[in-house]
Motif scaffolding. Sequence first.
Motif, PDB file in Angstrom:
ATOM      1  N   ALA B 133      -2.031   1.823 -12.001  1.00 48.92           N
ATOM      2  CA  ALA B 133      -1.462   2.334 -13.250  1.00 48.92           C
ATOM      3  C   ALA B 133      -1.457   1.200 -14.238  1.00 48.92           C
ATOM      4  N   MET B 134      -1.458   1.514 -15.511  1.00 47.77           N
ATOM      5  CA  MET B 134      -1.496   0.503 -16.574  1.00 47.77           C
ATOM      6  C   MET B 134      -2.603  -0.511 -16.296  1.00 47.77           C
ATOM      7  N   LYS B 135      -3.701  -0.015 -15.746  1.00 46.31           N
ATOM      8  CA  LYS B 135      -4.867  -0.840 -15.451  1.00 46.31           C
ATOM      9  C   LYS B 135      -4.558  -1.964 -14.464  1.00 46.31           C
ATOM     10  N   MET B 136      -3.483  -1.786 -13.703  1.00 44.28           N
ATOM     11  CA  MET B 136      -3.124  -2.806 -12.735  1.00 44.28           C
ATOM     12  C   MET B 136      -2.988  -2.141 -11.372  1.00 44.28           C
ATOM     13  N   GLN B 137      -3.399  -2.883 -10.343  1.00 45.80           N
ATOM     14  CA  GLN B 137      -3.201  -2.382  -8.995  1.00 45.80           C
ATOM     15  C   GLN B 137      -1.849  -2.883  -8.516  1.00 45.80           C
ATOM     16  N   ASN B 138      -1.003  -1.938  -8.145  1.00 40.98           N
ATOM     17  CA  ASN B 138       0.353  -2.287  -7.763  1.00 40.98           C
ATOM     18  C   ASN B 138       0.577  -2.033  -6.282  1.00 40.98           C
ATOM     19  N   GLU B 139       0.971  -3.084  -5.578  1.00 39.18           N
ATOM     20  CA  GLU B 139       1.228  -2.940  -4.152  1.00 39.18           C
ATOM     21  C   GLU B 139       2.640  -2.424  -3.939  1.00 39.18           C
ATOM     22  N   LEU B 140       2.730  -1.368  -3.154  1.00 34.83           N
ATOM     23  CA  LEU B 140       4.040  -0.812  -2.829  1.00 34.83           C
ATOM     24  C   LEU B 140       4.449  -1.337  -1.464  1.00 34.83           C
ATOM     25  N   LYS B 141       5.559  -2.081  -1.432  1.00 33.47           N
ATOM     26  CA  LYS B 141       5.948  -2.730  -0.184  1.00 33.47           C
ATOM     27  C   LYS B 141       7.127  -2.026   0.475  1.00 33.47           C
ATOM     28  N   ALA B 142       7.211  -2.152   1.793  1.00 33.89           N
ATOM     29  CA  ALA B 142       8.317  -1.551   2.523  1.00 33.89           C
ATOM     30  C   ALA B 142       9.618  -2.261   2.143  1.00 33.89           C
ATOM     31  N   PRO B 143      10.634  -1.497   1.692  1.00 32.67           N
ATOM     32  CA  PRO B 143      11.908  -2.124   1.305  1.00 32.67           C
ATOM     33  C   PRO B 143      12.690  -2.612   2.522  1.00 32.67           C
ATOM     34  N   ARG B 144      12.332  -2.100   3.704  1.00 35.53           N
ATOM     35  CA  ARG B 144      12.958  -2.587   4.940  1.00 35.53           C
ATOM     36  C   ARG B 144      12.000  -2.321   6.098  1.00 35.53           C
ATOM     37  N   ALA B 145      12.317  -2.905   7.232  1.00 36.22           N
ATOM     38  CA  ALA B 145      11.481  -2.666   8.410  1.00 36.22           C
ATOM     39  C   ALA B 145      11.735  -1.253   8.922  1.00 36.22           C
ATOM     40  N   GLY B 146      10.760  -0.698   9.633  1.00 35.48           N
ATOM     41  CA  GLY B 146      10.954   0.646  10.182  1.00 35.48           C
ATOM     42  C   GLY B 146       9.656   1.206  10.710  1.00 35.48           C
ATOM     43  N   THR B 147       9.697   2.500  11.008  1.00 29.52           N
ATOM     44  CA  THR B 147       8.503   3.180  11.490  1.00 29.52           C
ATOM     45  C   THR B 147       8.105   4.233  10.463  1.00 29.52           C
ATOM     46  N   VAL B 148       6.827   4.263  10.130  1.00 25.95           N
ATOM     47  CA  VAL B 148       6.357   5.267   9.182  1.00 25.95           C
ATOM     48  C   VAL B 148       6.367   6.623   9.885  1.00 25.95           C
ATOM     49  N   LYS B 149       7.183   7.549   9.393  1.00 30.45           N
ATOM     50  CA  LYS B 149       7.309   8.854  10.052  1.00 30.45           C
ATOM     51  C   LYS B 149       6.287   9.849   9.507  1.00 30.45           C
ATOM     52  N   ALA B 150       5.972   9.710   8.233  1.00 33.38           N
ATOM     53  CA  ALA B 150       4.984  10.628   7.651  1.00 33.38           C
ATOM     54  C   ALA B 150       4.347   9.992   6.434  1.00 33.38           C
ATOM     55  N   VAL B 151       3.076  10.308   6.210  1.00 34.63           N
ATOM     56  CA  VAL B 151       2.375   9.875   4.997  1.00 34.63           C
ATOM     57  C   VAL B 151       2.071  11.132   4.200  1.00 34.63           C
ATOM     58  N   ARG B 152       2.546  11.186   2.951  1.00 36.85           N
ATOM     59  CA  ARG B 152       2.443  12.428   2.203  1.00 36.85           C
ATOM     60  C   ARG B 152       1.351  12.409   1.123  1.00 36.85           C
ATOM     61  N   VAL B 153       0.630  11.298   1.025  1.00 33.59           N
ATOM     62  CA  VAL B 153      -0.444  11.217   0.030  1.00 33.59           C
ATOM     63  C   VAL B 153      -1.715  10.669   0.684  1.00 33.59           C
ATOM     64  N   SER B 154      -2.821  10.856  -0.025  1.00 29.39           N
ATOM     65  CA  SER B 154      -4.070  10.296   0.489  1.00 29.39           C
ATOM     66  C   SER B 154      -4.785   9.537  -0.619  1.00 29.39           C
ATOM     67  N   GLN B 155      -5.765   8.780  -0.228  1.00 29.37           N
ATOM     68  CA  GLN B 155      -6.505   7.941  -1.162  1.00 29.37           C
ATOM     69  C   GLN B 155      -7.152   8.789  -2.252  1.00 29.37           C
ATOM     70  N   GLY B 156      -7.080   8.322  -3.493  1.00 22.82           N
ATOM     71  CA  GLY B 156      -7.695   9.035  -4.604  1.00 22.82           C
ATOM     72  C   GLY B 156      -6.783  10.058  -5.255  1.00 22.82           C
ATOM     73  N   GLN B 157      -5.628  10.286  -4.625  1.00 18.53           N
ATOM     74  CA  GLN B 157      -4.716  11.310  -5.141  1.00 18.53           C
ATOM     75  C   GLN B 157      -3.933  10.796  -6.347  1.00 18.53           C
ATOM     76  N   LYS B 158      -3.752  11.677  -7.349  1.00 17.30           N
ATOM     77  CA  LYS B 158      -2.888  11.341  -8.485  1.00 17.30           C
ATOM     78  C   LYS B 158      -1.448  11.584  -8.080  1.00 17.30           C
ATOM     79  N   VAL B 159      -0.575  10.671  -8.462  1.00 17.98           N
ATOM     80  CA  VAL B 159       0.828  10.877  -8.115  1.00 17.98           C
ATOM     81  C   VAL B 159       1.700  10.804  -9.357  1.00 17.98           C
ATOM     82  N   ALA B 160       2.772  11.580  -9.319  1.00 17.66           N
ATOM     83  CA  ALA B 160       3.744  11.573 -10.415  1.00 17.66           C
ATOM     84  C   ALA B 160       4.806  10.531 -10.106  1.00 17.66           C
ATOM     85  N   GLN B 161       5.583  10.171 -11.133  1.00 17.30           N
ATOM     86  CA  GLN B 161       6.684   9.251 -10.909  1.00 17.30           C
ATOM     87  C   GLN B 161       7.687   9.912  -9.977  1.00 17.30           C
TER      88      GLN B 161
END
Lengths: 508, 169
Positions: B133-161
């Motif tokens: 977004a804003m012509k920048m690649q932004n890394e989204l980091k885990a706010p805490r340790a844990g196990t990923v239970k589900a992934v709700r998006v896929s590569q190339g998908q547009k996402v809303a705020q």
Amino acid sequence: MFKKILIANRGEVALRIMRTCTDMDVLSVAVFSDADRKSPHVTYADEAYHIGPPPPRESYLNIEAVLRAAKESKAEAIHPGYGFLSENPDFAQAVVDAGIVFIGPTAAQIRAMGNKLGARRLMQKAGVPIVPGATVESASVEALKKLAKEIGYPVLVKPASGGGGKGMHVVQAEEELEGALDIARREAMSAFGSSTVYLERYLHRVRHIEIQIARDTRGHAIHLGERECSVQRRHQKIVEECPSVAVTKDLRARMVKAALAAVNAVGYNGVGTLEFLVDDQKNFYFLEMNTRLQVEHTVTERVTGVDLVKQQLLIASGEELSWTQDQIKFNGWAVECRVSAEDPYNNFMPSPGVISVLYEPGGPGVRVDSGVSEGFEIPVYYDPMIAKLIAWGRNRDEAIRRMRRVLGEYKLLGIRNNIPFLLAIVRHPNFVAGDLHTGFLDEHTDLFQQEANASPEYAAIVAALLEHASKQKPRTGAPNGANGSNGGGAGLAWRSAVQGGAWGRSWR
Amino acid sequence: MAVEKYRVQAGEQWFDVSIEPKNGRYAVTVGEKTWEADLEVFTGTNLVSLILDRRSLKFLVDKDGDRYTVLRNLELHEVRVKAAWAAAKGGGTAGAGGGDLTIESPLVGVVVQVRAQAGQKVEKGEVLCVIEAMKMQNELKAPRAGTVKAVRVSQGQKVAQKQALLLLG
């Protein structure tokens, strides 16, 4: 003087230019994309014209659309602001060809000075020292490695027609050179439409110091002293000041002489800035020239009392500068902080969104150049800078103290912003001591650490009470929840800037 | 009126807040401490005045559902409020006291990379996905340790705020 001009820009700089127009009884025309319909620069302008969809290429960089708006509004001149089309010689030429005045230098002058390589050659001819470096347009990798070795590592790979710190890469050793050149060329191509890059020696522990000049069409040139912009993150300036603690009377005289010699040599018309790197031996090296108004021009205005936009309008309309060199006096110290919609504690992630609450600072010695208002949605398409805060003091110490107050008074909710980061900078002992260089932020990583909140208990109590009150008497027809509505209740009158998309506050 | 209990998360800390209406004000208890509290929102603004016993505190507050952003002096607090009974049942997306955490997109953009997979254990600070977004690649980091239970998006998908990206257990 012109009766009406169009400002081919958006946000805080468009608004700042319009304010001078109003001061001079010149009507201002705004242009806007779909994303900026409620932007303060649009609500402030005397007239406003829609020029296209949000992506810059389809609106603010769309020369045809901008010229059409200028013709429809019968604007006599176009001010490009900074960024967007401001240093595009083709735009400057197209404006002139359309019978409209371009507020800035000629296309030829932009070409000569805007291209980093051309400017380097011109400067060398004018006897101005330049950072050691070389063009690398079509050399073989082996030849480049040889060149880089001659220049000396670390070297900086820079786009020839770049700006704003984009596409620049530091190369520490020979084995990184080829990869960095590939990336830089690709980035330069996509950002500036030219893949020409050059190598420059990367100077350590140097200050970024620039000289502001203005030269009218009658050949009358003045300087307005220096600005120091050493506090940078990824080559982007964050805190700037005027004057600089590092500039002695002798150094200023030498830098100013070089700057004026350069602009006189090319017959430059307009305001402009010559950027230099200065080492601790007080040697200075020409870096590049910006043939436009700069973001940080405000600190110079605060210290000299000169309205630089007014000088631009005077020069463009063929009039004389309103100041002679003798009349320019430097009074006190000014510091500028750039407020941006970025999260400093999450890798400077951009934070677009709706500004739900905004309180701007005031009081003695304060200037706020803002491009946003309460209820305005910061678009994802443009630069994240939303405002500039400028504090003045009789000396540097007073200016810095005042800046701390100013940052504390600036209250913003709805989006993440860098105010806490800016405060940490202006509180930092090395900043206070004036111990600055372009690696200042890289060296002081403590500035990127978020301080723990001291009183979460009070925040918990106030939120619990608000939640409690809202649950007692839910507003009929507007339940809390799903759409995140501001549930008022129990006498709590919430302003619904977020859900209602309130109109931006207009100043006139 | 009866005592209402709330479980409140402010930053990474949890508070049990009891509120009891009393003489047109409130008795507020957090842990061992009880105050007489009076709350007033300045009409038509987000400015909130809170008096605890005799001390006046001022806040700027933004509300989105049960999430509150509270600014006091220079401190910005992210606060979530749950009724104690709902928190005990584990209702809502946040759950109570360190339950599942929905990772939301902080901005409008395009998912250019999903680095975490369902079932994967992640450390705090590990990059989960990258959003442009804003012509920048932004890394989204885990706010805490844990196990990923589900992934709700896929590569190339547009996402809303605020769109849900992953569920972290």
